[in-house]
Design a protein around this motif. Structure first.
Motif, PDB file in Angstrom:
ATOM      1  N   ASN A 140       0.822  -1.207   0.000  1.00  0.00           N
ATOM      2  CA  ASN A 140       0.000   0.000   0.000  1.00  0.00           C
ATOM      3  C   ASN A 140       0.857   1.259   0.000  1.00  0.00           C
ATOM      4  O   ASN A 140       0.543   2.235  -0.695  1.00  0.00           O
ATOM      5  CB  ASN A 140      -0.941   0.012   1.200  1.00  0.00           C
ATOM      6  CG  ASN A 140      -2.080  -0.976   1.044  1.00  0.00           C
ATOM      7  OD1 ASN A 140      -2.428  -1.330  -0.071  1.00  0.00           O
ATOM      8  ND2 ASN A 140      -2.611  -1.451   2.162  1.00  0.00           N
ATOM      9  N   GLU A 141       1.938   1.241   0.754  1.00  0.00           N
ATOM     10  CA  GLU A 141       2.850   2.405   0.783  1.00  0.00           C
ATOM     11  C   GLU A 141       3.478   2.625  -0.603  1.00  0.00           C
ATOM     12  O   GLU A 141       3.637   3.753  -1.035  1.00  0.00           O
ATOM     13  CB  GLU A 141       3.946   2.203   1.818  1.00  0.00           C
ATOM     14  CG  GLU A 141       3.459   2.328   3.254  1.00  0.00           C
ATOM     15  CD  GLU A 141       3.030   3.737   3.591  1.00  0.00           C
ATOM     16  OE1 GLU A 141       3.683   4.692   3.099  1.00  0.00           O
ATOM     17  OE2 GLU A 141       2.035   3.887   4.306  1.00  0.00           O
ATOM     18  N   ILE A 142       3.816   1.523  -1.263  1.00  0.00           N
ATOM     19  CA  ILE A 142       4.438   1.641  -2.583  1.00  0.00           C
ATOM     20  C   ILE A 142       3.433   2.169  -3.601  1.00  0.00           C
ATOM     21  O   ILE A 142       3.766   3.006  -4.444  1.00  0.00           O
ATOM     22  CB  ILE A 142       4.985   0.260  -3.024  1.00  0.00           C
ATOM     23  CG1 ILE A 142       6.144  -0.136  -2.130  1.00  0.00           C
ATOM     24  CG2 ILE A 142       5.429   0.270  -4.452  1.00  0.00           C
ATOM     25  CD1 ILE A 142       6.565  -1.558  -2.291  1.00  0.00           C
ATOM     26  N   ILE A 143       2.199   1.683  -3.540  1.00  0.00           N
ATOM     27  CA  ILE A 143       1.179   2.102  -4.508  1.00  0.00           C
ATOM     28  C   ILE A 143       0.870   3.582  -4.356  1.00  0.00           C
ATOM     29  O   ILE A 143       0.702   4.289  -5.350  1.00  0.00           O
ATOM     30  CB  ILE A 143      -0.111   1.261  -4.325  1.00  0.00           C
ATOM     31  CG1 ILE A 143       0.162  -0.193  -4.717  1.00  0.00           C
ATOM     32  CG2 ILE A 143      -1.246   1.789  -5.169  1.00  0.00           C
ATOM     33  CD1 ILE A 143      -0.941  -1.138  -4.336  1.00  0.00           C
ATOM     34  N   ILE A 144       0.841   4.056  -3.125  1.00  0.00           N
ATOM     35  CA  ILE A 144       0.511   5.475  -2.878  1.00  0.00           C
ATOM     36  C   ILE A 144       1.572   6.382  -3.463  1.00  0.00           C
ATOM     37  O   ILE A 144       1.274   7.425  -4.034  1.00  0.00           O
ATOM     38  CB  ILE A 144       0.327   5.705  -1.355  1.00  0.00           C
ATOM     39  CG1 ILE A 144      -0.925   4.970  -0.888  1.00  0.00           C
ATOM     40  CG2 ILE A 144       0.223   7.193  -1.054  1.00  0.00           C
ATOM     41  CD1 ILE A 144      -1.080   4.927   0.613  1.00  0.00           C
TER      42      ILE A 144
END
Length: 118
Positions: free
Chosen positions: A113-117
């Motif tokens: 999720n951190e990477i996608i954001i």
């Protein structure tokens, strides 16, 4: 002419080879020629299978990561995750990611999720 007793060097070499092949079956552990042949064959197989083991473990890690990532989202895959990891400069190799998957799936979801954001 007196009888000459042979030295111990050849016998020592043969006993060392016999110790290597002591667990082999049949003539492979008793006859010197077949012991040497089986020793060469065993060492070749061990050398070949060390490389093969690395490949199979990498495939296993990739499979585990992909299975968990696909549970999360239908349109998110392993290749996309690895691409996003490299893009965001997160230094986690596949072995560590697979261990994270086994121990704690939620932490992998948080990382993705951190990477996608970003």
């Amino acid at each position: 002419m007196t009888r000459i007793r042979r030295g111990y060097i050849a016998r020592r070499r043969r006993t060392k080879i016999c110790l290597f092949a002591s667990s082999f079956r049949g003539a492979h552990s008793r006859l010197t020629r077949t012991i040497t042949q089986q020793k060469i064959r065993a060492l070749v197989s061990a050398h070949r299978d060390r490389d093969r083991q690395k490949r199979t473990f990498r495939r296993l890690w990739i499979t585990r990561i992909n299975a968990v990532i696909r549970e999360k989202g239908i349109f998110y895959s392993y290749s996309r995750l690895i691409y996003d990891l490299y893009k965001s400069r997160v230094l986690l190799n596949r072995k560590i990611l697979a261990q994270i998957v086994i121990l704690n799936k939620k932490s992998l979801y948080m990382i993705s999720n951190e990477i996608i954001i970003k």
